[in-house]
Scaffold this active site. Structure first.
Site, PDB file in Angstrom:
ATOM      1  CD  GLU A 152      -3.006  -1.144   2.226  1.00  0.00           C
ATOM      2  OE1 GLU A 152      -4.115  -1.664   2.012  1.00  0.00           O
ATOM      3  OE2 GLU A 152      -2.671  -0.640   3.322  1.00  0.00           O
ATOM      4  CD  GLU A 308      -4.675  -6.006   1.860  1.00  0.00           C
ATOM      5  OE1 GLU A 308      -5.479  -5.285   2.506  1.00  0.00           O
ATOM      6  OE2 GLU A 308      -3.447  -5.886   1.948  1.00  0.00           O
TER       7      GLU A 308
END
Length: 676
Positions: A152, A308
């Site tokens: 991320e 995710e």
């Protein structure tokens, strides 16, 4: 360039696996349960840096060796992560110059991830060293299917304002502009007499009095994206020296505003995305569809990875609502319908400690005697049946323009209205298209738009001359363009295009705007067809947020403002140009409105433009039914509490094995996939 990871089962199923949080006897239970659920891919090692390098230059791979060998013995493939998003505690203390500094000049403390400066040379050396050790040891391990770099990018350290970042920013600017005079011209520094004499005088746009140079702020955002991309490239190149497996990182589309993913996409071998529902929305599935369509578009239309999402509630929203029975299945299969070749979760087993201990997981705190676990096992079976969909594509006849730089620029300070929000306009138009059962791509304004019958510009405040010419060519060649207010106003430096508004779009729209008239909070305006008496009584849809004084210059008015500051002047226009048409709407239309008998609401206007452009779509279906075709698979996802029947479908049910000849009834809250 390596391709998409190939798994014998077809679609990838699994999630983040963090066995370091558990004793080894739990690992063996995990593997048994993975087999039961049909898991075939897990992400390992995302936060392992401090465990495998407990002191600088000292490595302990014994735990990771055992984990990878155990997964391999069970036939579970591994997406091996580099743990560089969470440097060890020793790094902060040994290299204090690498700490993250926020826009107020505060050096941020430790105890969390992403606490480093992305421009730090100390971080560059340390991260390259750990990645080199990992790649050399595991590059040929038979469990590996792919590599997952970092985690991320831009989550908490999108921007750093430390002296190291400041120096790197100045070097970036000098490379971009060549000389200080060119920078001063681009930024318009003669305003307020803020002209720079050298690059050494430039500071990052940290906390300052109001009215910071917008060019400075936009360039710092661009620099920050490049700084993170440089970190990714460094790790990727190390990995490629030790093998040819695919390399990716997890994007956060569309919820990471600071990262321009059009610029990121060419760097990865396969686009991978994290997505979490905005659970308090009344219709979170529409936001999910937008994210999936945008991710597929960033991937250039190729299959991508949902790397995710959640089985139930997350832990970081103001109110973390659990998913209702069947919602996780609908969410997962909607991503597959829109191009994902994987369904992966954060995470496999719920944590007992740490910041994410209340985040749902495939194995929840309640264990296997739970609704979530039963749905996890059922979803694994669904995905095995959907294996033939792997690699197929989604085709769209409509594109919505999305530009991260316009997003940044629109939401800087001192705009005409506090209600101007990029996502709000995009989501409003996207919802109207979704409820019309239209699948869309997203596109950058400079992209090739010729494949699309209709292109929608919901929010294009920043638009370069080159992009404006691209749109003009598209319409003139037969395309259809629908533009919302406050678009085409400034160039890439946030400088207003010369001449009346909307400078970059005047010609293609066939109009100009004399003056903006933002509306007060809760103030509305209404519409009427030109020539209708002002006092004619009939229900009129409303507009809010915005009004403006439109002057026609080739376009014709379809509807005028009936009241407000621009009463009697055009509100919705149409301009026939060459072989195409450009539509313009000068306010935020009410979402309601079903047609042209009266002035349409937003959905009515979108329907008019779709019909005029000849966009095909199913009719007479409830607008709670999601209809997406991926290759020869037709996905029907029912978000309502009652069944829905779809006509004109023939084929075999992939999930239920049923034969469909002419119609299909989708159960309440259910999913039907038909191979046609």
């Amino acid at each position: 360039m390596p391709g998409y990871p190939v798994l014998p089962e077809g679609l990838a199923y699994g999630g983040d696996y963090n066995p370091e949080q558990w004793p080894e006897e739990v690992w063996r239970e995990d593997v048994r349960l993975m087999r039961e659920a049909g898991v075939n891919l897990v992400t390992v090692g995302v936060f392992n840096w401090g465990l495998i390098e407990p002191a600088e230059g000292e490595y302990d791979f014994s735990r990771l060796d055992r984990i990878l060998d155990l997964l391999h013995s069970a036939g579970v493939r591994v997406d091996l992560a580099t743990p560089t998003s969470s440097p060890p505690v020793w790094f902060r203390h040994r290299y204090p110059a690498g700490r993250l500094v926020d826009h107020e000049g505060r050096v941020l403390g430790g105890g969390s991830r992403h606490s480093f400066c992305p421009s730090s040379p100390d971080y560059a050396v340390a991260s390259e060293r750990i990645v080199t050790a990992l790649a050399a040891r595991y590059g040929g391990h038979p469990a590996l299917a792919m590599w997952h770099v970092h985690n991320e990018y831009g989550w908490a350290n999108a921007h750093c304002y430390c002296p190291v970042s400041a120096a790197a920013f100045r070097a970036w600017l000098e490379h971009r502009y060549g000389g200080i005079d060119a920078l001063n011209t681009a930024w318009g520094t003669t305003f307020w007499g803020l002209t720079y004499g050298s690059f050494e005088e430039i500071e990052p746009p940290a906390t300052a009095p109001p009215g910071l140079l917008n060019g400075l702020r936009l360039d710092f955002m661009r620099f920050s994206v490049d700084a993170h991309i440089a970190c990714f490239r460094r790790e990727r190149e190390v990995i490629r020296r030790h093998g040819d497996l695919p390399v990716t990182t997890n994007f956060m589309i569309p919820n990471c505003k600071p990262m321009d993913y059009w610029r990121w996409a060419p760097e990865v071998d396969v686009v991978a995305n994290d997505h979490y529902l905005d659970s308090e929305r009344a219709d979170p599935h529409i936001g999910l569809a937008l994210a999936a369509d945008l991710t597929r578009s960033v991937a250039g239309g190729r299959p991508w990875m949902l790397i995710e999402h959640s089985t139930g509630a997350v832990n970081w929203q103001p109110r973390n609502l659990a998913k209702r029975p069947g919602e996780m299945r609908r969410n997962s299969l909607a991503h597959v319908a829109r191009g994902s070749d994987s369904v992966l979760f954060f995470q496999w087993r719920a944590s007992r400690y740490g910041a994410e201990k209340f985040h749902s997981a495939m194995v929840p705190q309640a264990g296997t005697d739970s609704r979530i676990w039963r749905e996890v096992v059922e979803l694994g079976a669904d995905l095995r049946r959907l294996a033939p969909a792997r690699g197929s594509r989604v085709e769209a006849e409509v594109a919505v323009v999305w530009d991260w730089e316009s997003y940044w620029a629109l939401e800087l300070e001192w705009r005409p209205s506090a209600d101007l929000r990029f996502r709000e306009r995009v989501e409003a138009f996207y919802e109207a298209l979704w409820r019309e059962h239209v699948t869309v791509d997203f596109a950058h304004p400079s992209a090739d738009l010729s494949p699309y019958k209709l292109v929608v510009l919901p929010s294009a405040y920043l638009l370069s001359e080159a992009s404006a010419k691209n749109l003009h060519r598209y319409v003139q060649a037969g395309g259809h363009l629908l533009v919302s207010y406050f678009s085409g106003i400034v160039d890439e430096n946030d400088t207003i295009h010369a001449g009346p508004y909307p400078g970059a779009l005047r010609e293609v729209l066939g109009l100009s705007v004399e003056e903006f008239h933002p509306l007060r909070e809760h103030e509305t305006v209404t519409f009427r067809p030109p020539g209708t008496p002002p006092d004619q009584a009939r229900p009129r849809p409303t507009g809010r947020v915005w009004s403006e004084r439109v002057r026609l210059a080739g376009a014709r008015a379809l509807y005028d403002f009936a009241d407000g500051p621009d009463a009697g002047h055009p509100a919705i226009t149409r301009h026939d140009l060459g072989a195409g048409t450009a539509w313009y709407v000068a306010t935020a239309l009410d979402p309601r409105g079903e047609g042209a008998a009266h002035a349409p609401g937003l959905r009515g206007l979108v329907a008019l433009a779709l019909d005029h452009a000849g966009v095909s779509r199913p009719r007479d279906l409830p607008d709670t039914l999601e209809v997406v075709r991926r290759g020869d698979h037709l996905f029907l996802i029912n978000h309502a509490d009652e069944p829905a029947t779809v006509g004109g479908v023939t084929g075999t049910g992939v999930l239920d094995g049923a034969a469909y000849a002419g119609s299909a009834t989708v159960p309440a809250g259910g999913v039907t996939v038909i191979r046609t």
